[in-house]
Design a protein around this motif. Structure first.
Motif, short mmCIF file in Angstrom:
data_model
loop_
_atom_site.label_atom_id
_atom_site.label_comp_id
_atom_site.label_asym_id
_atom_site.label_seq_id
_atom_site.Cartn_x
_atom_site.Cartn_y
_atom_site.Cartn_z
N UNK A 122 62.17 14.99 100.41
CA UNK A 122 61.61 16.29 100.09
C UNK A 122 60.11 16.16 99.84
N UNK A 123 59.45 17.30 99.78
CA UNK A 123 58.01 17.30 99.51
C UNK A 123 57.72 16.66 98.16
N UNK A 124 58.58 16.91 97.18
CA UNK A 124 58.37 16.32 95.86
C UNK A 124 58.48 14.79 95.91
N UNK A 125 59.32 14.26 96.80
CA UNK A 125 59.43 12.81 96.96
C UNK A 125 58.13 12.22 97.52
N UNK A 126 57.52 12.93 98.47
CA UNK A 126 56.26 12.47 99.07
C UNK A 126 55.16 12.49 98.01
N UNK A 127 55.10 13.59 97.23
CA UNK A 127 54.07 13.68 96.19
C UNK A 127 54.26 12.59 95.13
N UNK A 128 55.52 12.30 94.78
CA UNK A 128 55.79 11.24 93.81
C UNK A 128 55.39 9.87 94.38
N UNK A 129 55.60 9.68 95.67
CA UNK A 129 55.21 8.41 96.30
C UNK A 129 53.70 8.25 96.31
N UNK A 130 52.97 9.36 96.41
CA UNK A 130 51.50 9.29 96.39
C UNK A 130 51.00 8.89 95.01
N UNK A 131 51.68 9.37 93.97
CA UNK A 131 51.24 9.09 92.61
C UNK A 131 51.62 7.69 92.15
N UNK A 132 52.72 7.16 92.67
CA UNK A 132 53.17 5.84 92.24
C UNK A 132 52.37 4.77 92.97
N UNK A 133 52.29 3.58 92.39
CA UNK A 133 51.57 2.49 93.07
C UNK A 133 52.27 2.11 94.37
N UNK A 134 51.49 1.62 95.31
CA UNK A 134 52.04 1.28 96.63
C UNK A 134 52.88 0.02 96.62
N UNK A 147 53.78 14.11 104.98
CA UNK A 147 53.66 12.71 104.60
C UNK A 147 52.60 12.04 105.46
N UNK A 148 52.56 12.39 106.74
CA UNK A 148 51.59 11.76 107.63
C UNK A 148 50.17 12.15 107.22
N UNK A 149 49.98 13.43 106.87
CA UNK A 149 48.66 13.90 106.46
C UNK A 149 48.22 13.26 105.15
N UNK A 150 49.16 12.96 104.29
CA UNK A 150 48.86 12.37 102.99
C UNK A 150 48.77 10.85 103.06
N UNK A 151 49.13 10.27 104.22
CA UNK A 151 49.07 8.83 104.39
C UNK A 151 50.23 8.09 103.73
N UNK A 152 51.40 8.74 103.66
CA UNK A 152 52.56 8.13 103.02
C UNK A 152 53.55 7.71 104.12
N UNK A 153 53.99 6.47 104.08
CA UNK A 153 54.99 5.97 105.02
C UNK A 153 56.37 6.41 104.57
N UNK A 154 57.06 7.21 105.39
CA UNK A 154 58.38 7.74 105.01
C UNK A 154 59.43 6.65 104.85
N UNK A 155 59.22 5.50 105.48
CA UNK A 155 60.18 4.40 105.35
C UNK A 155 60.19 3.82 103.94
N UNK A 156 59.12 4.05 103.19
CA UNK A 156 59.04 3.52 101.84
C UNK A 156 59.44 4.54 100.78
N UNK A 157 59.72 5.79 101.21
CA UNK A 157 60.06 6.86 100.27
C UNK A 157 61.57 7.00 100.19
N UNK A 158 62.10 7.06 98.97
CA UNK A 158 63.53 7.29 98.76
C UNK A 158 63.74 8.79 98.62
#
Length: 119
Positions: free
Chosen positions: A21-33, A1-12
């Motif tokens: 999970x990794x799929x949650x991080x990838x889904x957070x990258x695809x969805x709008x911020x 998540x850190x490498x992808x620039x995703x804040x884990x506090x915003x990921x469910x």
């Protein structure tokens, strides 16, 4: 998540106990911020929310800072005990002659000196 620039506090998390999970991080990258405008009350047919994530995950250790003097002394003592090598020694001694001597001396020492000779 850190490498992808995703804040884990915003990921469910969708994993066990709400783990991310990794799929949650990838889904957070695809969805709008921006957060979605979903209704705050859950629908009757929706699944219940995942429980809160535990503080310590399996395989991880929680580090607790010890601030008082007694606790620091106890930790120091435990660390020193772990570094100290231990050794055990056992010997078998034939005490037959010693027991005979004790029986011979015992009666006389009690009468004469008032002392019990023991082993």
């Amino acid at each position: 998540a850190k490498q992808k620039g995703v804040d884990l506090n915003t990921v469910t998390g969708s994993g066990p106990l709400g783990r991310v999970l990794e799929s949650d991080v990838l889904a957070a990258m695809e969805s709008p911020s921006t957060p979605s405008t979903a209704p705050s009350t859950p629908k009757a047919d929706s699944t219940p929310a995942a429980p809160a994530r535990p503080d310590v995950r399996p395989g991880e250790e929680k580090v607790i800072e010890i601030k008082d003097g007694v606790g620091k002394g106890m930790v120091k003592s435990m660390i020193e005990a772990l570094q100290m090598p231990t050794m055990s020694l056992g010997e078998e001694i034939d005490m037959t002659d010693m027991i005979k001597l004790q029986k011979a001396v015992k009666a006389n020492s009690e009468k004469q000196y008032g002392v019990k000779v023991t082993l």
